[in-house]
Design a protein around this motif. Structure first.
Motif, mmCIF file in Angstrom:
data_model
loop_
_atom_site.group_PDB
_atom_site.id
_atom_site.type_symbol
_atom_site.label_atom_id
_atom_site.label_comp_id
_atom_site.label_asym_id
_atom_site.label_seq_id
_atom_site.Cartn_x
_atom_site.Cartn_y
_atom_site.Cartn_z
ATOM 1 N N THR A 103 37.996 37.609 47.203
ATOM 2 C CA THR A 103 38.265 39.255 46.817
ATOM 3 C C THR A 103 38.621 38.585 45.429
ATOM 4 O O THR A 103 39.952 38.108 44.566
ATOM 5 C CB THR A 103 39.173 40.199 47.677
ATOM 6 N N ASP A 147 36.633 43.606 43.134
ATOM 7 C CA ASP A 147 36.803 44.293 44.283
ATOM 8 C C ASP A 147 38.148 45.444 44.750
ATOM 9 O O ASP A 147 37.767 46.492 44.776
ATOM 10 C CB ASP A 147 37.390 43.564 45.286
ATOM 11 N N GLN A 148 38.841 45.038 43.000
ATOM 12 C CA GLN A 148 39.841 46.537 43.272
ATOM 13 C C GLN A 148 40.346 45.563 41.897
ATOM 14 O O GLN A 148 40.150 44.942 41.152
ATOM 15 C CB GLN A 148 41.234 45.563 44.740
ATOM 16 N N THR A 173 45.462 41.877 50.095
ATOM 17 C CA THR A 173 44.572 41.094 49.944
ATOM 18 C C THR A 173 44.348 39.273 49.891
ATOM 19 O O THR A 173 42.947 39.285 50.406
ATOM 20 C CB THR A 173 43.449 41.759 48.954
ATOM 21 N N GLY A 220 43.678 37.907 47.634
ATOM 22 C CA GLY A 220 42.704 37.613 46.788
ATOM 23 C C GLY A 220 42.964 36.833 44.876
ATOM 24 O O GLY A 220 44.473 36.287 44.935
#
Length: 301
Positions: A191, A221-222, A237, A239
């Motif tokens: 992520t 992704d974010q 997450t 990530g």
């Protein structure tokens, strides 16, 4: 032509929509805003905006007018700020702005330089995003800012301060945290947390350039606006994020940083100031930038 016309035009240009500018920025009715824009175009003698199904686009005349409109408003803000300061009977003040997190390294050195010459000085410190710091300089609210080199900001000058490598931030118990350095090709498998172009344009450009140079996909992704949000997102997450090295000054035990294998992407940190600022303290500060670099650079590594 009135100042409100300039403010309305800038809001519409930046939002890309009459509706959003009216609701979010100006708190006025859209029909009224449309009339104000038409009045401005009549006074300027050129079409500044094109209205289409996607929203609002600037014409070539509009793009040229936008830079001058921003500068005109900034000069008005500087004049007002100067008048307010002059009306105050107080000890000399100097306002410093920092890209959030950089004050850990640079504030002690900046204070030392300022107070070497004048101990009876009030230093005010702000911590913000880089585009917000640039606006603060333009509006006369800041004397100096430690920020990214913001493009298309007329009236500002920049002095190079330092280069920082980007590092990988990840959970301390992540499987990749066992490595001394992270391979670029391992990042797209996780992520990926990045920054938006709107609030961190310089950093996002460096990340996108690194992705293109290494041939990896770093589509976020974010997206997060600041380091605190990045840390929270990394933890929640599990990530990874690419952020400048200074971010490690703010990490909790649950998040660690690792260098990248190979040639790491680099980002500049600069000192910005308004060319129209005539402060004697600013002149002294700028004359000692080399000393500031020498004192602060040892704290970066």
């Amino acid at each position: 032509m009135e100042l409100r016309h300039l403010r309305y035009f800038i809001a519409v240009a930046e939002e890309g929509s009459l509706t959003l500018a009216a609701e979010r920025r100006l708190h006025t009715a859209q029909p009224s805003l449309s009339r104000q824009i038409r009045d401005l175009e009549l006074e300027v003698g050129a079409q500044l905006l094109i209205r289409n199904s996607r929203g609002i686009e600037l014409t070539p005349a509009g793009r040229a007018f936008l830079d001058h409109a921003r500068l005109a408003l900034a000069q008005v803000e500087v004049a007002g700020e100067a008048a307010r300061r002059a009306a105050q009977v107080a000890k000399p003040s100097f306002v410093l702005g920092f890209l959030t997190g950089h004050e850990v390294t640079w504030l002690p050195e900046a204070l030392r330089i300022l107070r070497d010459d004048q101990s009876n000085i009030e230093v005010i410190v702000h911590s913000q995003l880089s585009p917000d710091l640039a606006r603060g300089l333009l509006q006369g609210k800041l004397d100096v800012a430690f920020l990214r080199r913001e493009d298309q900001v007329p009236g500002l000058a920049f002095k190079f301060l330092a280069k920082e490598p980007l590092v990988v931030l990840l959970p301390s118990d992540h499987r990749l945290a066992k490595h001394d350095a992270i391979r670029p090709q391992d990042i797209p498998r996780e992520t990926f947390i990045s920054v938006p172009k709107t609030t961190s344009p310089a950093l996002r450009a460096v990340i996108d350039d690194y992705a293109a140079r290494t041939g990896i996909d770093l589509t976020p992704d974010q997206e997060v606006d600041n380091i605190s949000m990045a840390i929270s997102m990394i933890v929640s997450t599990r990530g990874l994020a690419l952020l400048p090295l200074y971010a490690r000054n703010l990490l909790p035990p649950s998040v660690v940083s690792r260098p990248l294998q190979g040639e790491a992407p680099m980002i500049d940190l600069v000192i910005g100031y308004n060319r129209a600022n005539t402060s004697s303290l600013l002149k002294v500060f700028l004359s000692k930038v080399d000393d500031l670099i020498a004192r602060g650079s040892g704290s970066i590594s």
